[in-house]
Design an enzyme around this catalytic site. Structure first.
Site, PDB file in Angstrom:
ATOM      1  N   GLY A  65      52.953  41.799  11.640  1.00  0.00           N
ATOM      2  CA  GLY A  65      51.887  40.891  12.068  1.00  0.00           C
ATOM      3  C   GLY A  65      52.011  40.637  13.561  1.00  0.00           C
ATOM      4  N   VAL A  97      60.461  43.824  28.749  1.00  0.00           N
ATOM      5  CA  VAL A  97      61.237  45.020  28.421  1.00  0.00           C
ATOM      6  C   VAL A  97      60.951  46.105  29.464  1.00  0.00           C
ATOM      7  CG1 VAL A  97      61.394  46.954  26.778  1.00  0.00           C
ATOM      8  CG2 VAL A  97      61.432  44.593  25.925  1.00  0.00           C
ATOM      9  N   ARG A 120      50.880  48.261   9.964  1.00  0.00           N
ATOM     10  CA  ARG A 120      51.844  48.271   8.859  1.00  0.00           C
ATOM     11  C   ARG A 120      51.795  49.688   8.319  1.00  0.00           C
ATOM     12  NH1 ARG A 120      53.092  42.643   8.124  1.00  0.00           N
ATOM     13  NH2 ARG A 120      51.290  41.340   8.545  1.00  0.00           N
ATOM     14  N   ASP A 144      60.827  40.474   9.903  1.00  0.00           N
ATOM     15  CA  ASP A 144      61.753  40.912   8.867  1.00  0.00           C
ATOM     16  C   ASP A 144      61.577  42.383   8.435  1.00  0.00           C
ATOM     17  OD1 ASP A 144      63.531  39.668   6.861  1.00  0.00           O
ATOM     18  OD2 ASP A 144      61.993  40.433   5.498  1.00  0.00           O
ATOM     19  N   THR A 204      57.263  36.962  15.508  1.00  0.00           N
ATOM     20  CA  THR A 204      56.500  36.601  14.305  1.00  0.00           C
ATOM     21  C   THR A 204      56.201  35.110  14.350  1.00  0.00           C
ATOM     22  OG1 THR A 204      56.656  36.268  11.908  1.00  0.00           O
ATOM     23  CG2 THR A 204      58.724  36.555  13.047  1.00  0.00           C
ATOM     24  N   ASP A 253      56.053  33.262  11.912  1.00  0.00           N
ATOM     25  CA  ASP A 253      56.661  32.601  10.750  1.00  0.00           C
ATOM     26  C   ASP A 253      57.994  31.898  11.043  1.00  0.00           C
ATOM     27  OD1 ASP A 253      54.534  33.710   9.414  1.00  0.00           O
ATOM     28  OD2 ASP A 253      55.672  35.439   8.697  1.00  0.00           O
ATOM     29  N   ASP A 279      60.886  32.937  10.498  1.00  0.00           N
ATOM     30  CA  ASP A 279      61.678  33.034   9.266  1.00  0.00           C
ATOM     31  C   ASP A 279      62.927  33.909   9.418  1.00  0.00           C
ATOM     32  OD1 ASP A 279      60.243  35.348   9.621  1.00  0.00           O
ATOM     33  OD2 ASP A 279      59.573  35.531   7.549  1.00  0.00           O
ATOM     34  N   ARG A 313      54.445  33.441   5.251  1.00  0.00           N
ATOM     35  CA  ARG A 313      55.135  34.336   4.302  1.00  0.00           C
ATOM     36  C   ARG A 313      55.958  33.512   3.301  1.00  0.00           C
ATOM     37  NH1 ARG A 313      55.428  40.338   5.718  1.00  0.00           N
ATOM     38  NH2 ARG A 313      57.665  40.155   5.813  1.00  0.00           N
ATOM     39  N   GLN A 317      45.529  31.385  13.298  1.00  0.00           N
ATOM     40  CA  GLN A 317      46.903  31.004  13.634  1.00  0.00           C
ATOM     41  C   GLN A 317      47.651  32.078  14.408  1.00  0.00           C
ATOM     42  OE1 GLN A 317      48.660  28.999   9.816  1.00  0.00           O
ATOM     43  NE2 GLN A 317      46.889  30.203   9.245  1.00  0.00           N
TER      44      GLN A 317
END
Ligand code: ATP
Length: 327
Positions: free
Chosen positions: A15, A27, A76, A107, A130, A132, A134, A176, A259
């Site tokens: 995502g 980078v 993806r 992840d 991300t 998230d 997470d 997620r 979002q």
């Protein structure tokens, strides 16, 4: 393995998240300033398999720090999950003479990176990108702060219109398997409660939130629902409320891809800039299969294996705060 670091490949995957461009910029410029060539890989692992690659100079990353999304595009790819897919990716790496990879994603991106690194002995560094948040081993991921602010602003706007009595506004938030965005957005926007996967006492929470709201004669209650806390998300919670309390009207707002967009916050731009430089530094130090993290304000390196496997929990004091503040 002895290797000379002449060329690195950089990609964004999974995502998209605000701040990914700032990371690509960092980078690119950190590598060039160390005499390393940069090959930008478009569309994540799909582009790596298909050879969608462009050599980047410093100018290629001009004027992108403020842009949301990712100029490298993201994708993806199911094919990359197969051994044949990763073989194709490796063939591109050899053909393009890429010595090491920097992957920006979540992840799934790191799971793929780790497998590729193991199978073909390639140095790979991960940058957590991300919304998230997470990933274990970092206090923040790139994009999380911007998404949090976007959600907070949306709830603020909703609150302005939420003047009718005895309505429950349910706002569905992404994340997620994790409730960080939802819990923190609930705290920041003064919501009555947050329904998150880590704590699932849905009806009890709702009773409490609505009950307390009524005691204070607030009329309106705002509840943030993490998309996967319950099957069916905020719509399912709305049905539960309507069944238990037909007297309440419910209104569901699904924030969805709103979002993920927007110009990155200052925090995300700075985080992405630091992490991008640190990822190049990790390669110069001959580190491999690590993720760049942020812990207590300092840049750290965490094994990819840990970042993927370990589970980060929501902070107990924040959960408590939400209960205390919604009376
Ligand atoms: P986000 O958290 O924002 O969704 P993500 O990196 O977790 O980001 P995924 O779609 O899960 O997003 O993963 C991105 C890509 O990584 C996948 O499309 C796939 O190509 C690769 N990938 C994911 N899981 C694996 C796996 N188990 N093995 C190999 N590659 C994988």
């Amino acid at each position: 393995m002895e290797y000379k670091l002449k060329t690195i490949g950089v990609l964004t995957s999974g995502g998209d998240a605000p701040g990914m461009n700032a990371a690509v910029r960092a980078v690119t410029r950190a590598a060039i300033s160390n005499g390393i060539a940069v090959k930008a890989i478009y569309r994540g692992y799909k582009g790596l398999m298909d050879g969608e690659i462009q050599t980047f100079s410093s100018e290629n990353v001009s004027g992108i720090i403020q842009r949301g999304g990712t100029i490298l595009r993201s994708a993806r790819s199911e094919e990359f999950k197969t051994a044949e897919g990763r073989k194709k990716a490796y063939e591109t790496i050899r053909k393009e003479k890429i010595d090491a990879l920097i992957v920006i994603g979540g992840d799934g991106t790191f799971t793929g990176a780790r497998t590729l690194a193991q199978e073909y002995n390639i140095p790979i560094i991960g940058i957590p990108g991300t919304i998230d948040n997470d990933l274990w081993g970092t206090d923040a991921t790139i994009g999380y702060d911007t998404a949090l602010n976007t959600i907070m602003n949306c709830v603020d706007i909703l609150r302005d219109t939420a003047t009718s009595h005895e309505r429950v506004f349910l706002v569905e938030v992404m994340g997620r398997d994790a409730g960080f965005l939802t819990l923190n957005a609930a705290l920041a926007s003064g919501a009555e409660t947050a329904i998150i996967p880590e704590r699932t006492t849905i009806m009890e929470q709702i009773e409490e939130a609505i009950g307390q709201g009524r005691r204070k004669s607030k009329g309106t209650s705002i509840v943030l629902v993490q998309e996967h806390a319950i099957e069916g998300g905020a719509q399912a919670v709305a049905k539960m409320i309507e069944k238990a309390h037909p007297e309440y009207g419910t209104r569901v707002t699904i924030l969805g891809h709103l979002q993920r967009g927007g110009s990155p916050s200052a925090f995300d731009r700075i985080l992405a800039s630091r992490m991008g430089i640190a990822a190049v530094q990790a390669l110069l130090e001959e580190q491999r299969s690590v993720m760049v993290g942020l812990q207590d304000g300092e840049i750290t390196y965490v094994p990819l294996s840990k970042a993927i496997k370990e589970k980060k929990d929501v902070k107990a004091d924040k959960w408590q705060a939400l209960q205390v503040l919604s009376i």
